[in-house]
Scaffold this motif. Sequence first.
Motif, PDB file in Angstrom:
ATOM      1  N   GLY A  61       0.809  -1.226   0.000  1.00  0.00           N
ATOM      2  CA  GLY A  61       0.000   0.000   0.000  1.00  0.00           C
ATOM      3  C   GLY A  61       0.836   1.267   0.000  1.00  0.00           C
ATOM      4  O   GLY A  61       2.017   1.258  -0.362  1.00  0.00           O
ATOM      5  N   ASP A  62       0.209   2.369   0.384  1.00  0.00           N
ATOM      6  CA  ASP A  62       0.928   3.632   0.535  1.00  0.00           C
ATOM      7  C   ASP A  62       0.227   4.440   1.624  1.00  0.00           C
ATOM      8  O   ASP A  62      -0.760   3.983   2.197  1.00  0.00           O
ATOM      9  CB  ASP A  62       0.990   4.410  -0.788  1.00  0.00           C
ATOM     10  CG  ASP A  62      -0.366   4.931  -1.218  1.00  0.00           C
ATOM     11  OD1 ASP A  62      -0.965   5.739  -0.474  1.00  0.00           O
ATOM     12  OD2 ASP A  62      -0.855   4.522  -2.281  1.00  0.00           O
ATOM     13  N   ARG A  63       0.741   5.621   1.918  1.00  0.00           N
ATOM     14  CA  ARG A  63       0.132   6.427   2.985  1.00  0.00           C
ATOM     15  C   ARG A  63      -0.159   7.850   2.495  1.00  0.00           C
ATOM     16  O   ARG A  63      -0.013   8.821   3.237  1.00  0.00           O
ATOM     17  CB  ARG A  63       1.036   6.424   4.226  1.00  0.00           C
ATOM     18  CG  ARG A  63       1.358   5.004   4.741  1.00  0.00           C
ATOM     19  CD  ARG A  63       0.959   4.787   6.179  1.00  0.00           C
ATOM     20  NE  ARG A  63       1.813   5.498   7.096  1.00  0.00           N
ATOM     21  CZ  ARG A  63       3.008   5.068   7.531  1.00  0.00           C
ATOM     22  NH1 ARG A  63       3.466   3.892   7.127  1.00  0.00           N
ATOM     23  NH2 ARG A  63       3.716   5.782   8.360  1.00  0.00           N
ATOM     24  N   ALA A  64      -0.602   7.937   1.231  1.00  0.00           N
ATOM     25  CA  ALA A  64      -0.908   9.256   0.677  1.00  0.00           C
ATOM     26  C   ALA A  64      -2.004   9.947   1.493  1.00  0.00           C
ATOM     27  O   ALA A  64      -1.992  11.166   1.667  1.00  0.00           O
ATOM     28  CB  ALA A  64      -1.331   9.116  -0.783  1.00  0.00           C
ATOM     29  N   ASN A  65      -2.930   9.125   2.033  1.00  0.00           N
ATOM     30  CA  ASN A  65      -4.014   9.717   2.843  1.00  0.00           C
ATOM     31  C   ASN A  65      -3.455  10.411   4.087  1.00  0.00           C
ATOM     32  O   ASN A  65      -3.925  11.475   4.486  1.00  0.00           O
ATOM     33  CB  ASN A  65      -5.050   8.647   3.210  1.00  0.00           C
ATOM     34  CG  ASN A  65      -4.442   7.519   4.036  1.00  0.00           C
ATOM     35  OD1 ASN A  65      -3.255   7.218   3.881  1.00  0.00           O
ATOM     36  ND2 ASN A  65      -5.208   6.910   4.906  1.00  0.00           N
ATOM     37  N   GLU A  66      -2.426   9.805   4.691  1.00  0.00           N
ATOM     38  CA  GLU A  66      -1.854  10.415   5.905  1.00  0.00           C
ATOM     39  C   GLU A  66      -1.039  11.665   5.577  1.00  0.00           C
ATOM     40  O   GLU A  66      -0.959  12.595   6.381  1.00  0.00           O
ATOM     41  CB  GLU A  66      -0.981   9.402   6.652  1.00  0.00           C
ATOM     42  CG  GLU A  66      -1.823   8.319   7.266  1.00  0.00           C
ATOM     43  CD  GLU A  66      -1.014   7.277   8.004  1.00  0.00           C
ATOM     44  OE1 GLU A  66       0.210   7.477   8.192  1.00  0.00           O
ATOM     45  OE2 GLU A  66      -1.609   6.261   8.385  1.00  0.00           O
ATOM     46  N   LEU A 103      -1.052  17.460   6.176  1.00  0.00           N
ATOM     47  CA  LEU A 103      -1.136  18.806   5.601  1.00  0.00           C
ATOM     48  C   LEU A 103      -2.381  19.551   6.066  1.00  0.00           C
ATOM     49  O   LEU A 103      -2.487  20.759   5.928  1.00  0.00           O
ATOM     50  CB  LEU A 103      -1.067  18.725   4.072  1.00  0.00           C
ATOM     51  CG  LEU A 103       0.362  18.412   3.639  1.00  0.00           C
ATOM     52  CD1 LEU A 103       0.429  17.889   2.231  1.00  0.00           C
ATOM     53  CD2 LEU A 103       1.248  19.638   3.806  1.00  0.00           C
ATOM     54  N   ASN A 104      -3.315  18.775   6.658  1.00  0.00           N
ATOM     55  CA  ASN A 104      -4.481  19.418   7.255  1.00  0.00           C
ATOM     56  C   ASN A 104      -4.305  19.597   8.757  1.00  0.00           C
ATOM     57  O   ASN A 104      -5.279  19.836   9.470  1.00  0.00           O
ATOM     58  CB  ASN A 104      -5.742  18.619   6.930  1.00  0.00           C
ATOM     59  CG  ASN A 104      -6.207  18.912   5.499  1.00  0.00           C
ATOM     60  OD1 ASN A 104      -6.545  20.042   5.171  1.00  0.00           O
ATOM     61  ND2 ASN A 104      -6.162  17.916   4.639  1.00  0.00           N
ATOM     62  N   GLY A 105      -3.077  19.419   9.234  1.00  0.00           N
ATOM     63  CA  GLY A 105      -2.799  19.803  10.613  1.00  0.00           C
ATOM     64  C   GLY A 105      -2.386  18.698  11.571  1.00  0.00           C
ATOM     65  O   GLY A 105      -1.868  18.979  12.640  1.00  0.00           O
ATOM     66  N   ILE A 148      -0.839  10.841  14.369  1.00  0.00           N
ATOM     67  CA  ILE A 148      -1.378   9.812  13.471  1.00  0.00           C
ATOM     68  C   ILE A 148      -0.962   8.424  13.971  1.00  0.00           C
ATOM     69  O   ILE A 148      -1.768   7.491  14.021  1.00  0.00           O
ATOM     70  CB  ILE A 148      -0.910  10.059  12.019  1.00  0.00           C
ATOM     71  CG1 ILE A 148      -1.557  11.340  11.477  1.00  0.00           C
ATOM     72  CG2 ILE A 148      -1.244   8.871  11.125  1.00  0.00           C
ATOM     73  CD1 ILE A 148      -0.997  11.813  10.149  1.00  0.00           C
ATOM     74  N   ALA A 149       0.313   8.309  14.377  1.00  0.00           N
ATOM     75  CA  ALA A 149       0.802   7.020  14.884  1.00  0.00           C
ATOM     76  C   ALA A 149       0.023   6.612  16.137  1.00  0.00           C
ATOM     77  O   ALA A 149      -0.407   5.464  16.270  1.00  0.00           O
ATOM     78  CB  ALA A 149       2.299   7.111  15.187  1.00  0.00           C
TER      79      ALA A 149
END
Length: 391
Positions: free
Chosen positions: A67-72, A77-79, A85-86
Amino acid sequence: MQPEAATPYGLIDDAALVVQGGRIAWVGDRAALAPFWSEQASEQHDCGGALITPGLIDCHTHLVYGGDRANEFELRLNGASYEEIARAGGGIASTVQATRAASEDDLFAQSLPRLNALMAEGVTTLEIKSGYGLSLEHERKCLRVARRLGAQAGIAVRTTFLGAHALPPEFTGRADEYIDAVLQMLPALHEEGLVDAVDAFCERIAFSTAQTERVFTAAKALGLPVKLHAEQLSDSGGAQLAARFGALSCDHLEWLGEEGAKAMAQAGTVAVLLPGAFYFLRETKLPPVAMLREHGVPMAISTDCNPGSSPCTSILLMLNMACTLFRLTPEEAWAGVTRHAALALGLADRGALAQGMRADFVLWDVRSPAQLVYPMGLNPRRATVIDGNLQ
Ligand code: NIG
Ligand code: FE
């Protein structure tokens, strides 16, 4: 380029290089080449003014993952911060989920383009860590994929077991018990020939120094060298601990203190600096490069290729960023992806163009090494030779 020569980078202006049986049999001024080398050569190549450098060594990657973590990236970037997140169950844990869900073939297919991208820029040896499986079955799968990638692409891959990378969800709140599990995985994977070194993530969002020490003790008992993700987000004393175990390298090190640097210097531990992670996490605390220089700690540079903190497959961009972000000189940056990177992997047979070394080298359409550090995005590689074989 040759090590420890009088000229910057050890450059020789008009050089000859002789390869025999996968090794460098002779290198030096073309005018000094003994005639018998040309007389008995089965092949001769005029490299037409190309710059020849040692093959590049990427000594710290997590290249095998699902997979990837483009969503994170978007969340950040939204703060949201990397640590937030971790702690909320994303981060490494979300890659663990995607990696576990992938079959071995699927994981291989997802990882191969990343390897190809690195090789396109002259990488001839790379390290690949596990650490997104976090169970015997899935760590084994990742390490097997790493070995297969190396075999299929004809590149030297060193595998590092990073079972102590993060706490898998089934062990939430039971970190010590997870370390027990890691200590069972290690000998099993080692027995299967899948482990060249052992790494851990010693950090407040990962494992403590006491837990790291248990992993290192087990590694040493098996005769395996250790490395450590240390002082990336805080100074937790990981570098001193790693130095006590004679670690090959400590990596990241933005928060490294003077005691840690001294301990590393004494133990001969390499500082692996990761400008891609610094950049991508928009860190502001620089690794203490002046202090590392002062104490004579060798510095290596690597991509840290991984989905969370450095989705980077460009070693040339890392050369550039090591200079622009960390203020290394281009010559230091080159040492960082060649001989110091070899040291960080415990490999004495590569990282320099010298007699007896492995014949791993790259031909570039430039005149000077700085011309490879200065651009962002240009790739003037003409050819790569790995173990004496033209790729
Ligand atoms: O080297 N620091 C720990 N491990 C990786 C990041 C892993 C991830 O976020 O997926 C690193 O930065
Ligand atoms: Fe890493």
